[in-house]
Enzyme design. Structure first.
Site, PDB file in Angstrom:
ATOM      1  N   PRO A 123      32.928  44.353  50.393  1.00  0.00           N
ATOM      2  CA  PRO A 123      33.203  45.794  49.468  1.00  0.00           C
ATOM      3  C   PRO A 123      34.380  46.334  50.085  1.00  0.00           C
ATOM      4  CG  PRO A 123      30.877  45.666  50.116  1.00  0.00           C
ATOM      5  CD  PRO A 123      31.651  44.565  50.876  1.00  0.00           C
TER       6      PRO A 123
ATOM      7  N   ALA B 141      37.078  44.906  51.438  1.00  0.00           N
ATOM      8  CA  ALA B 141      38.289  44.021  51.967  1.00  0.00           C
ATOM      9  C   ALA B 141      38.033  42.826  50.943  1.00  0.00           C
ATOM     10  CB  ALA B 141      37.855  43.333  53.459  1.00  0.00           C
TER      11      ALA B 141
ATOM     12  N   ILE C 299      30.631  36.747  45.748  1.00  0.00           N
ATOM     13  CA  ILE C 299      30.547  35.302  46.319  1.00  0.00           C
ATOM     14  C   ILE C 299      30.093  34.564  45.113  1.00  0.00           C
ATOM     15  CG2 ILE C 299      29.568  33.945  48.117  1.00  0.00           C
ATOM     16  CD1 ILE C 299      31.534  36.239  49.113  1.00  0.00           C
ATOM     17  N   THR C 300      30.817  33.408  44.664  1.00  0.00           N
ATOM     18  CA  THR C 300      30.490  32.521  43.613  1.00  0.00           C
ATOM     19  C   THR C 300      29.362  31.649  44.372  1.00  0.00           C
ATOM     20  OG1 THR C 300      32.821  32.306  43.009  1.00  0.00           O
ATOM     21  CG2 THR C 300      31.426  30.543  42.424  1.00  0.00           C
TER      22      THR C 300
ATOM     23  N   GLU D  28      40.882  34.290  44.402  1.00  0.00           N
ATOM     24  CA  GLU D  28      41.566  33.262  44.990  1.00  0.00           C
ATOM     25  C   GLU D  28      43.131  33.931  45.020  1.00  0.00           C
ATOM     26  OE1 GLU D  28      40.643  29.391  45.086  1.00  0.00           O
ATOM     27  OE2 GLU D  28      38.428  29.886  44.230  1.00  0.00           O
TER      28      GLU D  28
HETATM   29  C1  LIG Z   1      34.107  36.007  39.536  1.00  0.00           C
HETATM   30  C2  LIG Z   1      34.599  36.404  41.078  1.00  0.00           C
HETATM   31  C3  LIG Z   1      34.281  35.244  41.975  1.00  0.00           C
HETATM   32  C4  LIG Z   1      34.908  35.416  43.396  1.00  0.00           C
HETATM   33  N1  LIG Z   1      34.244  34.223  44.270  1.00  0.00           N
HETATM   34  C5  LIG Z   1      34.633  34.696  45.581  1.00  0.00           C
HETATM   35  C6  LIG Z   1      34.100  33.847  46.708  1.00  0.00           C
HETATM   36  O1  LIG Z   1      33.413  32.617  46.312  1.00  0.00           O
HETATM   37  N2  LIG Z   1      34.109  33.877  47.933  1.00  0.00           N
HETATM   38  C7  LIG Z   1      34.888  35.089  48.409  1.00  0.00           C
HETATM   39  O2  LIG Z   1      35.024  35.554  49.569  1.00  0.00           O
HETATM   40  N3  LIG Z   1      35.301  36.057  47.432  1.00  0.00           N
HETATM   41  C8  LIG Z   1      35.395  35.652  46.145  1.00  0.00           C
HETATM   42  N4  LIG Z   1      35.737  36.667  44.890  1.00  0.00           N
HETATM   43  C9  LIG Z   1      36.649  37.788  45.731  1.00  0.00           C
HETATM   44  C10 LIG Z   1      38.123  37.833  45.006  1.00  0.00           C
HETATM   45  O3  LIG Z   1      38.710  36.864  45.782  1.00  0.00           O
HETATM   46  C11 LIG Z   1      38.431  39.509  44.982  1.00  0.00           C
HETATM   47  O4  LIG Z   1      37.828  39.934  44.134  1.00  0.00           O
HETATM   48  C12 LIG Z   1      40.229  39.250  45.323  1.00  0.00           C
HETATM   49  O5  LIG Z   1      40.690  38.849  46.261  1.00  0.00           O
HETATM   50  C13 LIG Z   1      40.533  40.826  45.095  1.00  0.00           C
HETATM   51  O6  LIG Z   1      40.019  41.593  46.015  1.00  0.00           O
HETATM   52  P1  LIG Z   1      39.331  42.793  45.354  1.00  0.00           P
HETATM   53  O7  LIG Z   1      38.526  42.888  44.322  1.00  0.00           O
HETATM   54  O8  LIG Z   1      38.625  43.768  46.683  1.00  0.00           O
HETATM   55  O9  LIG Z   1      40.428  43.892  44.905  1.00  0.00           O
HETATM   56  P2  LIG Z   1      41.595  44.739  45.850  1.00  0.00           P
HETATM   57  O10 LIG Z   1      41.771  44.096  46.833  1.00  0.00           O
HETATM   58  O11 LIG Z   1      40.851  46.207  45.950  1.00  0.00           O
HETATM   59  O12 LIG Z   1      42.690  45.034  44.870  1.00  0.00           O
HETATM   60  C14 LIG Z   1      42.506  45.908  43.690  1.00  0.00           C
HETATM   61  C15 LIG Z   1      44.155  45.770  43.058  1.00  0.00           C
HETATM   62  O13 LIG Z   1      44.941  46.315  43.864  1.00  0.00           O
HETATM   63  C16 LIG Z   1      46.023  45.375  43.905  1.00  0.00           C
HETATM   64  N5  LIG Z   1      46.443  45.608  45.365  1.00  0.00           N
HETATM   65  C17 LIG Z   1      45.803  45.134  46.524  1.00  0.00           C
HETATM   66  N6  LIG Z   1      46.586  45.310  47.732  1.00  0.00           N
HETATM   67  C18 LIG Z   1      47.932  45.504  47.045  1.00  0.00           C
HETATM   68  C19 LIG Z   1      49.114  45.448  47.502  1.00  0.00           C
HETATM   69  N7  LIG Z   1      49.297  45.397  48.809  1.00  0.00           N
HETATM   70  N8  LIG Z   1      50.164  45.446  46.862  1.00  0.00           N
HETATM   71  C20 LIG Z   1      50.225  45.514  45.552  1.00  0.00           C
HETATM   72  N9  LIG Z   1      48.999  45.602  44.935  1.00  0.00           N
HETATM   73  C21 LIG Z   1      47.842  45.568  45.523  1.00  0.00           C
HETATM   74  C22 LIG Z   1      45.335  43.799  43.592  1.00  0.00           C
HETATM   75  O14 LIG Z   1      46.204  42.925  43.334  1.00  0.00           O
HETATM   76  C23 LIG Z   1      44.317  44.300  42.626  1.00  0.00           C
HETATM   77  O15 LIG Z   1      45.202  44.492  41.202  1.00  0.00           O
HETATM   78  C24 LIG Z   1      35.373  36.506  43.757  1.00  0.00           C
HETATM   79  C25 LIG Z   1      35.838  37.670  42.942  1.00  0.00           C
HETATM   80  C26 LIG Z   1      35.489  37.272  41.830  1.00  0.00           C
HETATM   81  C27 LIG Z   1      35.468  38.573  40.429  1.00  0.00           C
END
Ligand SMILES: Cc1cc2nc3c(=O)[nH]c(=O)nc-3n(C[C@H](O)[C@H](O)[C@H](O)COP(=O)(O)OP(=O)(O)OC[C@H]3O[C@@H](n4cnc5c(N)ncnc54)[C@H](O)[C@@H]3O)c2cc1C
Length: 390
Positions: free
Chosen positions: A131, A133, A160-161, A364
């Site tokens: 949540p 990270a 987590i997919t 990803e």
């Molecule tokens: C359907 C789905 C399946 C997934 N499957 C998996 C899985 O199997 N395993 C797993 O571990 N994870 C999984 N994920 C997680 C996914 O990898 C994360 O949602 C993704 O990395 C973005 O993280 P966050 O959602 O916390 O967004 P945040 O990191 O909170 O980012 C929010 C916004 O801020 C932007 N942002 C953040 N930091 C910066 C910066 N330094 N500069 C500019 N912009 C920034 C981001 O680009 C985004 O637009 C999944 C997500 C979804 C939606």
């Protein structure tokens, strides 16, 4: 410079194409019917049946080493096949695959986790996101502390997919706070659901959905450490690396199929007494889409080719994921526009693609994180403009 496919590449690609058109695409009408009824578009048994049929065609384990019964295809070939898969909106994938990092398993773990996953008898999921990270994966907090011959895991993972279906998770946990996530302070564990973690489904705008995982004093035996203690973050990044070229490869397939639908429609749909395709406004959308598909193909195949040459392809892979993901979003949006009101209905697959491909810009590696990586590579001199062709 040679842009042609070898006879072997063409033969494999064409066989995959034939299988997908004949066996998988045959379910398309039913997929749309089920979607309109709010049902899952394909059941696990149906997917399994298709995968076993594909096995008879010789398609099993595209990336799986031959010693495990797979095809061990080069990245370019895998990319071409992912593009073929993108041509159908039936959520299909070939069987015989396992997470790339499960090959770090020791012999015992291979028997218990890797081989059953390849065979489709066990379902895995991979968990690094929390949540607090996501993009900032180095901020993970889920902890594992040693206790006798076990490690005790506490914390939350999210998005987590397969998290709700999996019977085991490859979970990255903090094992040494002092060392920090990037300094060898994390470890990957193979944790069975039976060890006590729980999951709850997350509704998304796409089909299916990921899950939130909760670890409350979950005891995992030390023999279930994947790789080495301290190697967790490295394995996590390796897991994510693969999707960087397979996601845009699928995106190219979706864009090609959608664009063909738009071209066919533009030739028959008449307004003001002539086909809409005679209007420059429509022609430009078609021209831009085709141009962008080809640009994405160039980037994706270059990234895959670099991997096949044993080169570090991370810079190329970031560019192809960034461009390919946004390309397919733009193309699907234009295709919807060209179809007018029909494009917005659930009679056609366009709305379904629209929801599906939006994810490509988020998971990803978000667009923003990829831009950050690409520019950082250049600013710090890790990559030069033009790469190996400069
Ligand atoms: C359907 C789905 C399946 C997934 N499957 C998996 C899985 O199997 N395993 C797993 O571990 N994870 C999984 N994920 C997680 C996914 O990898 C994360 O949602 C993704 O990395 C973005 O993280 P966050 O959602 O916390 O967004 P945040 O990191 O909170 O980012 C929010 C916004 O801020 C932007 N942002 C953040 N930091 C910066 C910066 N330094 N500069 C500019 N912009 C920034 C981001 O680009 C985004 O637009 C999944 C997500 C979804 C939606």
């Amino acid at each position: 410079m040679d842009f042609s496919l070898s006879d072997e590449e063409r033969a494999i690609r064409d066989t995959a194409r034939t299988f997908i058109r004949k066996e998988v695409a045959a379910l398309e009408d039913e997929v749309l019917r089920r979607e309109r009824r709010g049902e899952p578009s394909i059941t696990r048994d149906e997917l399994r049946e298709l995968q076993l049929k594909a096995k008879q065609f010789g398609f099993w384990g595209l990336s799986t080493p031959e010693e495990y019964g797979g095809m061990n295809l080069p990245a370019v070939m895998q990319s071409l096949i992912f593009t073929e898969i993108g041509h159908t909106f039936v959520p299909f994938r070939f069987g015989g695959e396992a997470d790339n990092i499960l090959y770090f398993a020791n012999e015992e773990q291979k028997k218990e986790y890797l081989i059953p996953t390849i065979e489709g008898d066990r379902i895995s999921c991979f968990a690094i996101t929390e949540p607090g990270a996501g993009s900032d994966a180095a901020n993970i907090k889920l902890s594992a502390r040693p206790d006798g011959s076990d490690w005790v895991l506490n914390g939350e993972k999210t998005f987590i997919t397969n998290g709700n279906d999996a019977d085991f998770v490859i979970v990255v946990a903090v094992t040494d706070k002092e060392k920090g996530v990037r300094g060898g302070g994390t470890t990957a564990f193979l944790a069975d659901r039976a060890m006590g973690w729980t999951s709850s489904f997350i509704q998304t705008m796409g089909e299916g959905g990921p899950a939130a995982l909760s670890f409350d004093n979950v005891r995992v035996p030390a023999r279930n450490i994947l790789g080495e203690v301290g190697q967790g973050f490295e394995l996590g990044m390796a897991w994510i690396g693969k999707g960087r070229y397979t996601i845009p490869s699928t995106g190219i397939g979706i864009a090609e199929r959608a664009l063909q639908m738009a071209i066919d429609y533009a030739n028959v749909r008449e307004t003001f007494g002539k086909p809409i395709g005679t209007n420059q406004a429509i022609q430009w959308m078609i021209a831009d889409s085709e141009t962008e598909i080809e640009a994405a193909r160039g980037l994706v195949l270059r990234a895959a080719w670099a991997a096949d040459q044993g080169m570090d392809n991370r810079h190329y892979a970031s560019m192809c994921k960034l461009y390919g993901a946004s390309m397919v979003n733009r193309v699907v949006d234009r295709v919807m526009q060209i179809h007018g009101g029909m494009g917005y209905t659930r009679e056609l697959p366009i709305a379904r693609w629209y929801r599906q491909v939006r994810l490509f810009r988020i998971f990803e590696g978000t667009d923003e994180m990829l831009r950050l990586i690409i520019s950082r590579d250049l600013l710090r001199g890790y990559s030069k403009i033009g790469g190996h062709l400069a």
